[in-house]
Motif scaffolding. Sequence first.
Motif, PDB file in Angstrom:
ATOM      1  N   ILE B 267       0.865  -1.174   0.000  1.00 16.81           N
ATOM      2  CA  ILE B 267       0.000   0.000   0.000  1.00 16.81           C
ATOM      3  C   ILE B 267       0.898   1.218   0.000  1.00 16.81           C
ATOM      4  N   VAL B 268       0.591   2.151  -0.912  1.00 18.03           N
ATOM      5  CA  VAL B 268       1.380   3.378  -0.997  1.00 18.03           C
ATOM      6  C   VAL B 268       0.709   4.433  -0.116  1.00 18.03           C
ATOM      7  N   LEU B 269       1.423   4.870   0.925  1.00 23.67           N
ATOM      8  CA  LEU B 269       0.826   5.849   1.831  1.00 23.67           C
ATOM      9  C   LEU B 269       0.968   7.262   1.291  1.00 23.67           C
ATOM     10  N   MET B 270       2.040   7.499   0.554  1.00 19.95           N
ATOM     11  CA  MET B 270       2.308   8.831   0.041  1.00 19.95           C
ATOM     12  C   MET B 270       3.129   8.699  -1.223  1.00 19.95           C
ATOM     13  N   GLY B 271       3.092   9.705  -2.070  1.00 23.90           N
ATOM     14  CA  GLY B 271       3.877   9.669  -3.303  1.00 23.90           C
ATOM     15  C   GLY B 271       3.205  10.503  -4.376  1.00 23.90           C
ATOM     16  N   GLN B 272       3.881  10.601  -5.532  1.00 24.40           N
ATOM     17  CA  GLN B 272       3.346  11.392  -6.634  1.00 24.40           C
ATOM     18  C   GLN B 272       3.302  10.516  -7.876  1.00 24.40           C
ATOM     19  N   PRO B 273       2.106  10.255  -8.422  1.00 23.42           N
ATOM     20  CA  PRO B 273       2.025   9.404  -9.613  1.00 23.42           C
ATOM     21  C   PRO B 273       2.647  10.089 -10.832  1.00 23.42           C
ATOM     22  N   ASP B 274       3.408   9.325 -11.588  1.00 25.87           N
ATOM     23  CA  ASP B 274       3.988   9.806 -12.840  1.00 25.87           C
ATOM     24  C   ASP B 274       3.425   8.915 -13.947  1.00 25.87           C
ATOM     25  N   GLU B 275       2.418   9.430 -14.660  1.00 25.82           N
ATOM     26  CA  GLU B 275       1.705   8.602 -15.646  1.00 25.82           C
ATOM     27  C   GLU B 275       2.589   8.201 -16.815  1.00 25.82           C
ATOM     28  N   GLN B 276       3.487   9.137 -17.256  1.00 28.99           N
ATOM     29  CA  GLN B 276       4.331   8.842 -18.425  1.00 28.99           C
ATOM     30  C   GLN B 276       5.238   7.650 -18.141  1.00 28.99           C
ATOM     31  N   ASN B 277       5.915   7.687 -16.996  1.00 31.85           N
ATOM     32  CA  ASN B 277       6.869   6.631 -16.679  1.00 31.85           C
ATOM     33  C   ASN B 277       6.255   5.497 -15.872  1.00 31.85           C
ATOM     34  N   LYS B 278       4.922   5.592 -15.643  1.00 32.57           N
ATOM     35  CA  LYS B 278       4.191   4.529 -14.962  1.00 32.57           C
ATOM     36  C   LYS B 278       4.842   4.141 -13.633  1.00 32.57           C
ATOM     37  N   ARG B 279       5.050   5.127 -12.784  1.00 31.83           N
ATOM     38  CA  ARG B 279       5.614   4.834 -11.474  1.00 31.83           C
ATOM     39  C   ARG B 279       5.156   5.887 -10.477  1.00 31.83           C
ATOM     40  N   ILE B 280       5.365   5.570  -9.204  1.00 28.06           N
ATOM     41  CA  ILE B 280       5.103   6.538  -8.141  1.00 28.06           C
ATOM     42  C   ILE B 280       6.444   7.117  -7.706  1.00 28.06           C
ATOM     43  N   ASP B 281       6.544   8.454  -7.745  1.00 29.43           N
ATOM     44  CA  ASP B 281       7.764   9.090  -7.239  1.00 29.43           C
ATOM     45  C   ASP B 281       7.702   9.184  -5.717  1.00 29.43           C
ATOM     46  N   ASN B 282       8.857   9.076  -5.089  1.00 31.06           N
ATOM     47  CA  ASN B 282       8.992   9.193  -3.631  1.00 31.06           C
ATOM     48  C   ASN B 282       7.983   8.360  -2.869  1.00 31.06           C
ATOM     49  N   PRO B 283       7.859   7.089  -3.193  1.00 31.70           N
ATOM     50  CA  PRO B 283       6.791   6.306  -2.547  1.00 31.70           C
ATOM     51  C   PRO B 283       7.132   5.998  -1.094  1.00 31.70           C
ATOM     52  N   LEU B 284       6.116   6.087  -0.276  1.00 36.46           N
ATOM     53  CA  LEU B 284       6.225   5.639   1.104  1.00 36.46           C
ATOM     54  C   LEU B 284       5.259   4.463   1.196  1.00 36.46           C
ATOM     55  N   ALA B 285       5.784   3.233   1.173  1.00 43.16           N
ATOM     56  CA  ALA B 285       4.900   2.082   0.988  1.00 43.16           C
ATOM     57  C   ALA B 285       5.081   1.055   2.094  1.00 43.16           C
ATOM     58  N   VAL B 286       4.010   0.305   2.350  1.00 43.09           N
ATOM     59  CA  VAL B 286       4.085  -0.808   3.298  1.00 43.09           C
ATOM     60  C   VAL B 286       3.766  -2.089   2.530  1.00 43.09           C
ATOM     61  N   ASN B 287       4.675  -3.035   2.563  1.00 36.90           N
ATOM     62  CA  ASN B 287       4.539  -4.250   1.746  1.00 36.90           C
ATOM     63  C   ASN B 287       3.313  -5.084   2.115  1.00 36.90           C
ATOM     64  N   LYS B 288       2.703  -5.650   1.073  1.00 35.77           N
ATOM     65  CA  LYS B 288       1.663  -6.670   1.194  1.00 35.77           C
ATOM     66  C   LYS B 288       0.328  -6.195   1.781  1.00 35.77           C
ATOM     67  N   VAL B 289       0.263  -4.949   2.251  1.00 39.19           N
ATOM     68  CA  VAL B 289      -0.952  -4.524   2.956  1.00 39.19           C
ATOM     69  C   VAL B 289      -2.150  -4.415   2.015  1.00 39.19           C
ATOM     70  N   LEU B 290      -1.909  -3.949   0.794  1.00 41.17           N
ATOM     71  CA  LEU B 290      -3.034  -3.769  -0.135  1.00 41.17           C
ATOM     72  C   LEU B 290      -3.706  -5.103  -0.453  1.00 41.17           C
ATOM     73  N   SER B 291      -2.925  -6.108  -0.730  1.00 41.41           N
ATOM     74  CA  SER B 291      -3.498  -7.436  -0.987  1.00 41.41           C
ATOM     75  C   SER B 291      -4.326  -7.893   0.202  1.00 41.41           C
ATOM     76  N   PHE B 292      -3.790  -7.642   1.390  1.00 40.19           N
ATOM     77  CA  PHE B 292      -4.504  -8.074   2.594  1.00 40.19           C
ATOM     78  C   PHE B 292      -5.823  -7.322   2.761  1.00 40.19           C
ATOM     79  N   LEU B 293      -5.786  -6.010   2.513  1.00 45.10           N
ATOM     80  CA  LEU B 293      -7.007  -5.206   2.706  1.00 45.10           C
ATOM     81  C   LEU B 293      -8.102  -5.629   1.738  1.00 45.10           C
ATOM     82  N   ILE B 294      -7.711  -5.946   0.511  1.00 44.68           N
ATOM     83  CA  ILE B 294      -8.735  -6.269  -0.492  1.00 44.68           C
ATOM     84  C   ILE B 294      -9.166  -7.733  -0.393  1.00 44.68           C
ATOM     85  N   TYR B 295      -8.185  -8.648  -0.260  1.00 51.07           N
ATOM     86  CA  TYR B 295      -8.526 -10.067  -0.355  1.00 51.07           C
ATOM     87  C   TYR B 295      -8.366 -10.816   0.961  1.00 51.07           C
ATOM     88  N   GLY B 296      -7.870 -10.152   1.998  1.00 48.17           N
ATOM     89  CA  GLY B 296      -7.726 -10.805   3.283  1.00 48.17           C
ATOM     90  C   GLY B 296      -6.532 -11.738   3.359  1.00 48.17           C
TER      91      GLY B 296
END
Lengths: 348, 451
Positions: B267-296
Amino acid sequence: MGSIWFWFVAAMLGAYVVLDGFDLGVGILHPWLGRSENDKQLLLRTIGPVWDGNEVWLIAGGGTLYFAFPLLYASAFSGFYLALMIVLWLLIMRGASIELRSLMHIGVWRAFFDGLFFVSSALLAIFFGAALANVIRGVPLGADGYFFLPLWTNWLPGTSPGILDWYTVLGGLVALVALALHGALYVAVKTEGELQQRVRSVVPRLWIVLFILTGMDLFASVNVRPDILDNYKAFPVAFLVPAVVGISLVGIFFFSRKNADRNAFTCSCIYLAAMLVGAATALYPRLLPSTSNPSLDITIQKALSGPHALRVGLVWWIFGMGLAVLYFVIVYRMFRGKVSLHEGGYGH
Amino acid sequence: MDALLLHRIHFAFTITYHYLFPQLTMGLALLIVILKTIAIRTNNERYNEAARFWARIFAINFLVGVVTGIPMEFQFGTNWSRFAQVTGGVIGQPLAMEGVFSFFLESAFLGLFLFGERRLSKWQHWGAAFMVFLGSWISGFFIIVTNAWMQHPVAYRVMPNGGFELTSFWGLLTNPWALIQYSHNMSGAVITASFVMCAVGAFYVLENRFPEHGRIFLRIGVIAGVISCVTQIFPTGDLHGRYMAKHQPAATAAMEGLFTSTKGAPIVLMGQPDEQNKRIDNPLAVNKVLSFLIYGTTTAEVAGLDQFPPDQWPSPLPLLFYAYHIMAGLGTYFAALMALAAFLLWRGKLYTTHWILWPLMLSFPLPYIANTAGWMTAEIGRQPWVVYGLLRTSSGYSKYVSAGNTLFTLMGFMGLYTVLSILFLILVYRIVHRGPVAGPAEASPQSAFTS
């Protein structure tokens, strides 16, 4: 099914004109009737608890139109774009002026909102009258059922008219005077003493203007759209409607001379309703005629929603209208009788 | 500027401004009913004074909500005529029902509630307040049903002329999306009202003006606040997020800034999406949390934007990403603040703890931002569709209304609403400044809203 919804929507818009009509009328006459601060407060008190409920008929009518005749809603509202936006702005300004004026004890604050109340009420009456005239005159509909009208072109109701031309402006003036008279009769019912005398003295002058304008408008309508008489010729019994217009107009004159304000106001309600029923009868089964080619007219058939929605709608609409009428009876009974300054308000 | 963008901004501006007011009045209507209930049960006059004070705030908010709401009813036709034409057979139904069942109810009983306290018995007056509450919540329901159908179309059939026809009235009203969205939205409205009530209460207590009323505001505000802040996250927010991931996967990927499909997505807590390069700049992320939140489960694969053709990406994508993160971030802050305040209330220390009264006083604008950001998440997330999967936004606007005409009326609304905002702030300031207890006799008002 389509005809039922045609008359349902017409009934809601009719209720709007009869009910909100008198509070618009109070706004139109406000500068002439409200000489002192007390008068102004009394005038606002006559409509205070009811004006926003009256306006709901417009909103609910608009919603019902969207539901029953989506094509008409889409075509007319985008085609009359600028006029409709101006109407929305006026409704916003008018609502604000009624409710905000008395919140401050500052002379210029109150004078400003009094002025805004008058201007917005008068312009709304004119725009509503012009809107109805636009529907009667017709608009240059395209094959896809859409059109776009500027506010004005050459002021002539030809094949490429503007929203405002001499005919629709005449319709606007009829509405202005009719609603002013309607408001005057309402104020006469709701007030007493000097203010009541003043408003009664305005009535005959408004009446004579309305009498002349109504005649001119009927004459002009038949000239601009000769085919509005088709339904009347096919069903001569429909001529009763214009007859009711005439009788109620005479009734206003007769009862107001005798100071029977309540009866005169009732006649004014009938007059407004009959004018609208007359227009609806002329249009039926058209909703918005074309100026150039009758095959392009938006008709009930062309614009109607699907059958399941309309069947279900029949049930809740009748039930909902019953509730609405009940609320109106409660509120109008609660605030019946003459208004006075002494009765306390809320809170402070 | 092209016409489509202007029509979008036109609607976005008028609806965003409008919803600043109903979110307070819907929540406040509930709190006023609670205040009046306590007043009757305890016979404590302070609660009646509190109810009257909030009725004055309610009235002015309701007025602005009504006058800015009228344009909404008509804008489907003026600016979105193609959309209106094809959808009227379905969503015209709830919109018409809102007018018939809610607006008549509200307008009738608001007059009685604001204007009739002396003419009614205390239970009748309580009933009037309850009817106003009921009317505003019914109104919210029909609007959510309308929006939910655009998010997740159900119970419809395509007619030969391309329009949509309703096939099941109950199917429309019980659209699962609508029920989830409604509970999430109404809980959000109660949060706004709770924070506003707390802010005024904290202000009075800190100023030591009307402290008795201030403490009532704080008590009711904090209790309602802590409950609504919790329900906002769980179950309503949680359900909403998972339902969205299932039915609008592209929106979920864009909200979360997930450009590539990932097993055990972070899960990305903070950052700036860059659509051209398809990435998040300066991401502050916590691993695996998004999968857990959506699918348990921490290993599930979450679909990224690479699964969808770019012409189906929501736009503007960065705005969607920010809106969602602002909503979620503020929601977390609300829950923490209210939990702390509720704890201090329970320990009997809330009214004297300045370090909690200050944030309670200053935080009231934030729920407005969070509610707005939540709606932006829903509305931008649905793009490029105006009716999800069925009708593109670019096919929905009024073709014959030119960009110039749209800009003209957009500027008109901006000017008018600026003036309205100034008047609103002056009048609310005056009500708060005067306080809940009647001062010297004023000339009495004459109308339903004035008080």
